[in-house]
Design a protein around this motif. Structure first.
Motif, PDB file in Angstrom:
ATOM      1  N   GLN A  40      -8.191   0.303   0.400  1.00 20.60           N
ATOM      2  CA  GLN A  40      -7.327   1.298   1.147  1.00 20.60           C
ATOM      3  C   GLN A  40      -7.458   2.676   1.408  1.00 20.60           C
ATOM      4  OE1 GLN A  40      -4.068  -0.405   3.535  1.00 20.60           O
ATOM      5  NE2 GLN A  40      -5.164  -2.923   3.439  1.00 20.60           N
ATOM      6  N   LEU A  41      -6.246   3.017   0.098  1.00 16.16           N
ATOM      7  CA  LEU A  41      -6.210   3.733  -0.694  1.00 16.16           C
ATOM      8  C   LEU A  41      -7.993   5.570  -1.030  1.00 16.16           C
ATOM      9  CD1 LEU A  41      -2.978   3.587  -3.068  1.00 16.16           C
ATOM     10  CD2 LEU A  41      -3.214   4.978  -0.459  1.00 16.16           C
ATOM     11  N   ILE A  53       2.164   7.784  -6.076  1.00 21.66           N
ATOM     12  CA  ILE A  53       1.151   9.010  -6.264  1.00 21.66           C
ATOM     13  C   ILE A  53       1.213  10.159  -5.584  1.00 21.66           C
ATOM     14  CG2 ILE A  53      -1.528   9.718  -5.636  1.00 21.66           C
ATOM     15  CD1 ILE A  53      -2.178   6.552  -5.229  1.00 21.66           C
ATOM     16  N   LEU A  54       2.063   9.861  -4.199  1.00 21.25           N
ATOM     17  CA  LEU A  54       2.565  10.934  -3.914  1.00 21.25           C
ATOM     18  C   LEU A  54       3.318  12.097  -4.791  1.00 21.25           C
ATOM     19  CD1 LEU A  54       2.160  10.498  -0.132  1.00 21.25           C
ATOM     20  CD2 LEU A  54       1.322  11.792  -1.495  1.00 21.25           C
ATOM     21  N   GLU A  93       0.801   3.892  -2.642  1.00 24.65           N
ATOM     22  CA  GLU A  93       0.967   5.705  -2.047  1.00 24.65           C
ATOM     23  C   GLU A  93       1.697   6.562  -2.469  1.00 24.65           C
ATOM     24  OE1 GLU A  93       1.287   7.298   2.384  1.00 24.65           O
ATOM     25  OE2 GLU A  93      -0.505   6.236   1.716  1.00 24.65           O
ATOM     26  N   ASN A  94       3.386   6.038  -2.003  1.00 21.24           N
ATOM     27  CA  ASN A  94       4.476   6.853  -2.490  1.00 21.24           C
ATOM     28  C   ASN A  94       4.457   6.753  -4.172  1.00 21.24           C
ATOM     29  OD1 ASN A  94       5.168   6.913  -0.193  1.00 21.24           O
ATOM     30  ND2 ASN A  94       6.822   4.985  -0.757  1.00 21.24           N
ATOM     31  N   ARG A 136       1.010  -1.318  -0.304  1.00 22.42           N
ATOM     32  CA  ARG A 136       0.201  -0.341  -0.190  1.00 22.42           C
ATOM     33  C   ARG A 136       0.406   1.068   0.098  1.00 22.42           C
ATOM     34  NH1 ARG A 136      -1.998   0.745   5.688  1.00 22.42           N
ATOM     35  NH2 ARG A 136      -0.005   2.540   6.163  1.00 22.42           N
ATOM     36  N   ASP A 137       2.033   1.101   1.242  1.00 23.42           N
ATOM     37  CA  ASP A 137       2.852   2.442   0.709  1.00 23.42           C
ATOM     38  C   ASP A 137       3.389   2.558   0.337  1.00 23.42           C
ATOM     39  OD1 ASP A 137       1.586   2.509   3.363  1.00 23.42           O
ATOM     40  OD2 ASP A 137       3.842   2.256   4.223  1.00 23.42           O
ATOM     41  N   LEU A 169      -7.662   9.635  -1.255  1.00 23.36           N
ATOM     42  CA  LEU A 169      -6.117   8.876  -2.718  1.00 23.36           C
ATOM     43  C   LEU A 169      -6.321   8.613  -4.388  1.00 23.36           C
ATOM     44  CD1 LEU A 169      -2.366   8.368  -0.793  1.00 23.36           C
ATOM     45  CD2 LEU A 169      -3.664  10.455  -1.690  1.00 23.36           C
ATOM     46  N   ARG A 213      -6.777   9.051   7.353  1.00 25.24           N
ATOM     47  CA  ARG A 213      -7.254   9.891   5.499  1.00 25.24           C
ATOM     48  C   ARG A 213      -5.682  10.945   5.440  1.00 25.24           C
ATOM     49  NH1 ARG A 213     -12.606  12.197   3.585  1.00 25.24           N
ATOM     50  NH2 ARG A 213     -11.501  12.378   1.926  1.00 25.24           N
ATOM     51  N   ARG A 235      -3.157  10.380   6.406  1.00 23.25           N
ATOM     52  CA  ARG A 235      -1.426   9.834   6.975  1.00 23.25           C
ATOM     53  C   ARG A 235      -0.261   9.755   5.319  1.00 23.25           C
ATOM     54  NH1 ARG A 235      -2.953   3.892   5.461  1.00 23.25           N
ATOM     55  NH2 ARG A 235      -3.237   4.312   3.828  1.00 23.25           N
ATOM     56  N   PRO A 236      -0.901  10.406   3.939  1.00 22.41           N
ATOM     57  CA  PRO A 236       0.563  10.199   2.758  1.00 22.41           C
ATOM     58  C   PRO A 236       0.438  11.510   3.677  1.00 22.41           C
ATOM     59  CG  PRO A 236      -2.230   9.720   2.606  1.00 22.41           C
ATOM     60  CD  PRO A 236      -2.383  10.033   3.925  1.00 22.41           C
TER      61      PRO A 236
END
Length: 221
Positions: free
Chosen positions: A50-51, A17-18, A14-15, A10-11, A56, A154, A156-157
């Motif tokens: 989860q995202l 995307i960020l 997420e990374n 997941r991270d 996100l 929400r 978290r990122p």
């Protein structure tokens, strides 16, 4: 897959995307992601759900998961509300905490210190989550704990992004110590203020967050 492996997957998404590797409006294909991360589609689907829960990505009928960009104004508004919720949790924790809460809070603070000493921002972030959950639990308000946990998830990122600013971990740890001192002393007003100041993104902290979000935008461009 273990819980840690799911979290890491997941991270990773997420990374992406960020950092702008996955752009707003882009469709995230489960098959392609499964191939990229060498896993089956099931954990990919779980990670995307989860995202989606933290805003996100958006799961759309017949299109699947689409990357979403909430924009800096929306992020700032969420931090404003989070600061007030955590302030309330801190005040209630100061008045209501019991011995098991005191132990949990102190243990979480110790783990945050160890993570900061290792200079590992991701490790510190996850220990920071445990620390804040210990404060929520000490409020002994199930509804408030649910709301804090939901909004914390929400954000978290962006909280992870904040921790990458120079010296932010050191400052955060010092603020944690002040929070613990006020909560365990039973000083509800001081606990309320220390939690609000810890979470709020104002002044230089707001500038740092906006700068981080702008860097994300430039990478996307």
């Amino acid at each position: 897959m273990s819980a840690n492996t799911h979290q890491k997957l997941r991270d990773e998404i997420e990374n992406c995307i960020l950092t702008g590797e996955f752009h707003p409006g882009e469709r995230l294909d489960e098959v392609q992601l499964a191939g990229r991360f060498n896993v089956s589609r099931t954990p990919i689907r779980e990670a995307l759900l989860q995202l989606s829960a933290i805003g996100l990505v958006e799961i759309r009928p017949r299109r699947g998961a689409i990357v979403v960009d909430p924009g800096p104004e929306r992020v700032f508004e969420m931090f404003e509300v989070m600061a007030e919720l955590e302030a309330m949790a801190g005040a209630l924790a100061a008045r209501r905490h019991q011995e098991q809460d005191r132990i949990a809070i102190l243990e979480a603070l110790q783990r945050c210190q160890e993570a900061a000493e290792s200079d590992d921002t991701d490790r510190y972030y996850y220990e920071n989550e445990v620390f804040h959950r210990a404060i929520y639990a000490a409020s002994h308000s199930d509804f408030l704990e649910e709301q804090c946990t939901s909004l914390h998830r929400r954000l978290r990122p962006y909280r992870r992004l904040q921790l990458r600013v120079r010296n932010r971990m050191t400052v955060s740890l010092a603020e944690h110590r002040e929070i613990v001192e006020t909560v365990l002393a039973g000083d509800a007003d001081a606990a309320r203020m220390s939690l609000r100041q810890h979470v709020a993104v104002q002044g230089d902290r707001f500038g740092d967050l906006v700068s981080g979000l702008q860097k994300m935008e430039r990478r996307r461009a």
